[in-house]
Design a protein around this motif. Structure first.
Motif, PDB file in Angstrom:
ATOM      1  N   MET A   4     -52.018  29.588 -48.734  1.00 17.88           N
ATOM      2  CA  MET A   4     -52.972  28.922 -47.853  1.00 17.88           C
ATOM      3  C   MET A   4     -52.982  27.405 -48.038  1.00 17.88           C
ATOM      4  O   MET A   4     -53.921  26.742 -47.645  1.00 17.88           O
ATOM      5  CB  MET A   4     -54.374  29.466 -48.097  1.00 17.88           C
ATOM      6  CG  MET A   4     -54.473  30.944 -47.814  1.00 17.88           C
ATOM      7  SD  MET A   4     -54.091  31.276 -46.113  1.00 17.88           S
ATOM      8  CE  MET A   4     -55.631  31.795 -45.519  1.00 17.88           C
ATOM      9  N   SER A   5     -51.971  26.849 -48.641  1.00 15.33           N
ATOM     10  CA  SER A   5     -51.951  25.404 -48.860  1.00 15.33           C
ATOM     11  C   SER A   5     -51.677  24.671 -47.547  1.00 15.33           C
ATOM     12  O   SER A   5     -51.053  25.195 -46.634  1.00 15.33           O
ATOM     13  CB  SER A   5     -50.902  25.031 -49.903  1.00 15.33           C
ATOM     14  OG  SER A   5     -49.631  25.396 -49.431  1.00 15.33           O
ATOM     15  N   LEU A   6     -52.151  23.445 -47.471  1.00 13.28           N
ATOM     16  CA  LEU A   6     -51.953  22.608 -46.290  1.00 13.28           C
ATOM     17  C   LEU A   6     -50.532  22.081 -46.256  1.00 13.28           C
ATOM     18  O   LEU A   6     -49.929  21.835 -47.306  1.00 13.28           O
ATOM     19  CB  LEU A   6     -52.940  21.446 -46.293  1.00 13.28           C
ATOM     20  CG  LEU A   6     -54.415  21.828 -46.184  1.00 13.28           C
ATOM     21  CD1 LEU A   6     -55.281  20.604 -46.367  1.00 13.28           C
ATOM     22  CD2 LEU A   6     -54.699  22.490 -44.862  1.00 13.28           C
ATOM     23  N   PRO A   7     -49.986  21.886 -45.047  1.00 14.42           N
ATOM     24  CA  PRO A   7     -48.631  21.318 -44.981  1.00 14.42           C
ATOM     25  C   PRO A   7     -48.636  19.874 -45.470  1.00 14.42           C
ATOM     26  O   PRO A   7     -49.638  19.169 -45.402  1.00 14.42           O
ATOM     27  CB  PRO A   7     -48.273  21.394 -43.504  1.00 14.42           C
ATOM     28  CG  PRO A   7     -49.566  21.527 -42.789  1.00 14.42           C
ATOM     29  CD  PRO A   7     -50.526  22.179 -43.745  1.00 14.42           C
ATOM     30  N   ALA A   8     -47.496  19.438 -45.940  1.00 14.66           N
ATOM     31  CA  ALA A   8     -47.367  18.072 -46.436  1.00 14.66           C
ATOM     32  C   ALA A   8     -47.529  17.093 -45.277  1.00 14.66           C
ATOM     33  O   ALA A   8     -46.999  17.323 -44.190  1.00 14.66           O
ATOM     34  CB  ALA A   8     -46.009  17.876 -47.095  1.00 14.66           C
ATOM     35  N   PRO A   9     -48.297  16.019 -45.467  1.00 13.11           N
ATOM     36  CA  PRO A   9     -48.468  15.044 -44.377  1.00 13.11           C
ATOM     37  C   PRO A   9     -47.141  14.360 -44.053  1.00 13.11           C
ATOM     38  O   PRO A   9     -46.331  14.088 -44.931  1.00 13.11           O
ATOM     39  CB  PRO A   9     -49.478  14.050 -44.927  1.00 13.11           C
ATOM     40  CG  PRO A   9     -49.468  14.238 -46.403  1.00 13.11           C
ATOM     41  CD  PRO A   9     -49.006  15.640 -46.681  1.00 13.11           C
ATOM     42  N   THR A  10     -46.939  14.111 -42.759  1.00 12.57           N
ATOM     43  CA  THR A  10     -45.731  13.411 -42.328  1.00 12.57           C
ATOM     44  C   THR A  10     -46.124  12.045 -41.775  1.00 12.57           C
ATOM     45  O   THR A  10     -47.245  11.833 -41.321  1.00 12.57           O
ATOM     46  CB  THR A  10     -45.000  14.195 -41.225  1.00 12.57           C
ATOM     47  OG1 THR A  10     -45.894  14.384 -40.139  1.00 12.57           O
ATOM     48  CG2 THR A  10     -44.542  15.556 -41.731  1.00 12.57           C
ATOM     49  N   ALA A  11     -45.203  11.136 -41.795  1.00 10.16           N
ATOM     50  CA  ALA A  11     -45.460   9.781 -41.302  1.00 10.16           C
ATOM     51  C   ALA A  11     -45.544   9.811 -39.781  1.00 10.16           C
ATOM     52  O   ALA A  11     -44.783  10.501 -39.103  1.00 10.16           O
ATOM     53  CB  ALA A  11     -44.353   8.837 -41.743  1.00 10.16           C
ATOM     54  N   ALA A  12     -46.497   9.069 -39.230  1.00  6.35           N
ATOM     55  CA  ALA A  12     -46.644   8.983 -37.777  1.00  6.35           C
ATOM     56  C   ALA A  12     -45.495   8.160 -37.202  1.00  6.35           C
ATOM     57  O   ALA A  12     -45.084   7.159 -37.793  1.00  6.35           O
ATOM     58  CB  ALA A  12     -47.968   8.338 -37.422  1.00  6.35           C
ATOM     59  N   PRO A  13     -44.958   8.573 -36.060  1.00  5.44           N
ATOM     60  CA  PRO A  13     -43.866   7.790 -35.468  1.00  5.44           C
ATOM     61  C   PRO A  13     -44.370   6.427 -35.001  1.00  5.44           C
ATOM     62  O   PRO A  13     -45.468   6.295 -34.483  1.00  5.44           O
ATOM     63  CB  PRO A  13     -43.403   8.634 -34.289  1.00  5.44           C
ATOM     64  CG  PRO A  13     -44.544   9.536 -33.985  1.00  5.44           C
ATOM     65  CD  PRO A  13     -45.291   9.740 -35.276  1.00  5.44           C
ATOM     66  N   ALA A  14     -43.547   5.436 -35.201  1.00 10.05           N
ATOM     67  CA  ALA A  14     -43.905   4.074 -34.797  1.00 10.05           C
ATOM     68  C   ALA A  14     -43.679   3.922 -33.296  1.00 10.05           C
ATOM     69  O   ALA A  14     -42.702   4.444 -32.750  1.00 10.05           O
ATOM     70  CB  ALA A  14     -43.062   3.063 -35.551  1.00 10.05           C
ATOM     71  N   PRO A  15     -44.578   3.226 -32.581  1.00 10.55           N
ATOM     72  CA  PRO A  15     -44.363   3.007 -31.147  1.00 10.55           C
ATOM     73  C   PRO A  15     -43.138   2.121 -30.904  1.00 10.55           C
ATOM     74  O   PRO A  15     -42.832   1.229 -31.688  1.00 10.55           O
ATOM     75  CB  PRO A  15     -45.645   2.313 -30.689  1.00 10.55           C
ATOM     76  CG  PRO A  15     -46.265   1.777 -31.920  1.00 10.55           C
ATOM     77  CD  PRO A  15     -45.798   2.612 -33.065  1.00 10.55           C
ATOM     78  N   VAL A  16     -42.459   2.408 -29.813  1.00 11.81           N
ATOM     79  CA  VAL A  16     -41.263   1.652 -29.458  1.00 11.81           C
ATOM     80  C   VAL A  16     -41.657   0.574 -28.454  1.00 11.81           C
ATOM     81  O   VAL A  16     -42.305   0.853 -27.454  1.00 11.81           O
ATOM     82  CB  VAL A  16     -40.201   2.583 -28.842  1.00 11.81           C
ATOM     83  CG1 VAL A  16     -38.967   1.806 -28.426  1.00 11.81           C
ATOM     84  CG2 VAL A  16     -39.850   3.686 -29.816  1.00 11.81           C
ATOM     85  N   ALA A  17     -41.275  -0.650 -28.719  1.00  8.93           N
ATOM     86  CA  ALA A  17     -41.566  -1.749 -27.798  1.00  8.93           C
ATOM     87  C   ALA A  17     -40.598  -1.698 -26.618  1.00  8.93           C
ATOM     88  O   ALA A  17     -39.399  -1.522 -26.787  1.00  8.93           O
ATOM     89  CB  ALA A  17     -41.427  -3.081 -28.520  1.00  8.93           C
ATOM     90  N   ILE A  18     -41.154  -1.833 -25.408  1.00 15.38           N
ATOM     91  CA  ILE A  18     -40.327  -1.848 -24.200  1.00 15.38           C
ATOM     92  C   ILE A  18     -40.179  -3.301 -23.759  1.00 15.38           C
ATOM     93  O   ILE A  18     -41.174  -3.985 -23.548  1.00 15.38           O
ATOM     94  CB  ILE A  18     -40.974  -1.018 -23.079  1.00 15.38           C
ATOM     95  CG1 ILE A  18     -41.159   0.417 -23.548  1.00 15.38           C
ATOM     96  CG2 ILE A  18     -40.114  -1.070 -21.826  1.00 15.38           C
ATOM     97  CD1 ILE A  18     -41.921   1.273 -22.571  1.00 15.38           C
ATOM     98  N   PRO A  19     -38.948  -3.778 -23.629  1.00 13.86           N
ATOM     99  CA  PRO A  19     -38.746  -5.174 -23.235  1.00 13.86           C
ATOM    100  C   PRO A  19     -39.301  -5.457 -21.835  1.00 13.86           C
ATOM    101  O   PRO A  19     -39.293  -4.600 -20.956  1.00 13.86           O
ATOM    102  CB  PRO A  19     -37.233  -5.351 -23.238  1.00 13.86           C
ATOM    103  CG  PRO A  19     -36.680  -4.185 -23.964  1.00 13.86           C
ATOM    104  CD  PRO A  19     -37.690  -3.094 -23.881  1.00 13.86           C
ATOM    105  N   LEU A  20     -39.788  -6.672 -21.648  1.00 14.59           N
ATOM    106  CA  LEU A  20     -40.356  -7.086 -20.366  1.00 14.59           C
ATOM    107  C   LEU A  20     -39.326  -6.992 -19.250  1.00 14.59           C
ATOM    108  O   LEU A  20     -39.668  -6.689 -18.110  1.00 14.59           O
ATOM    109  CB  LEU A  20     -40.895  -8.510 -20.476  1.00 14.59           C
ATOM    110  CG  LEU A  20     -41.618  -9.055 -19.256  1.00 14.59           C
ATOM    111  CD1 LEU A  20     -42.834  -8.190 -18.935  1.00 14.59           C
ATOM    112  CD2 LEU A  20     -42.039 -10.483 -19.483  1.00 14.59           C
ATOM    113  N   ARG A  21     -38.043  -7.221 -19.570  1.00 18.46           N
ATOM    114  CA  ARG A  21     -36.987  -7.134 -18.555  1.00 18.46           C
ATOM    115  C   ARG A  21     -36.889  -5.744 -17.952  1.00 18.46           C
ATOM    116  O   ARG A  21     -36.441  -5.586 -16.822  1.00 18.46           O
ATOM    117  CB  ARG A  21     -35.629  -7.514 -19.154  1.00 18.46           C
ATOM    118  CG  ARG A  21     -35.423  -9.003 -19.282  1.00 18.46           C
ATOM    119  CD  ARG A  21     -34.036  -9.299 -19.769  1.00 18.46           C
ATOM    120  NE  ARG A  21     -33.980  -8.914 -21.184  1.00 18.46           N
ATOM    121  CZ  ARG A  21     -32.886  -8.530 -21.818  1.00 18.46           C
ATOM    122  NH1 ARG A  21     -31.745  -8.461 -21.193  1.00 18.46           N
ATOM    123  NH2 ARG A  21     -32.923  -8.218 -23.083  1.00 18.46           N
TER     124      ARG A  21
END
Length: 72
Positions: A4-21
């Protein structure tokens, strides 16, 4: 008994910057479409009419009132 142990925490994905072009052409396209829709809902009647008759006016009639454009 089951584990019944909790799953190991995972790192949140970083947002991807969309270029203005990449955003600019889509923003310009959306602005043109919005202006065309605004014209047909708000102005398409009378002297400035592109299409003869009342067909477009009757098609967008309820939308005109919903958006606050007078038409009568």
């Amino acid at each position: 008994m089951a584990d019944m142990s909790l799953p190991a925490p995972t790192a949140a994905p970083a947002p991807v910057a969309i270029p203005l072009r990449q955003i600019l052409p889509w923003a310009a396209f959306a602005a043109v479409i919005a202006l065309v829709l605004l014209y047909f809902v708000g102005v398409e009647q009378g002297v400035l009419s592109v299409f003869a008759g009342e067909t477009v006016h009757e098609f967008v009639h309820d939308g005109r009132h919903l958006l606050g454009f007078p038409c009568h």
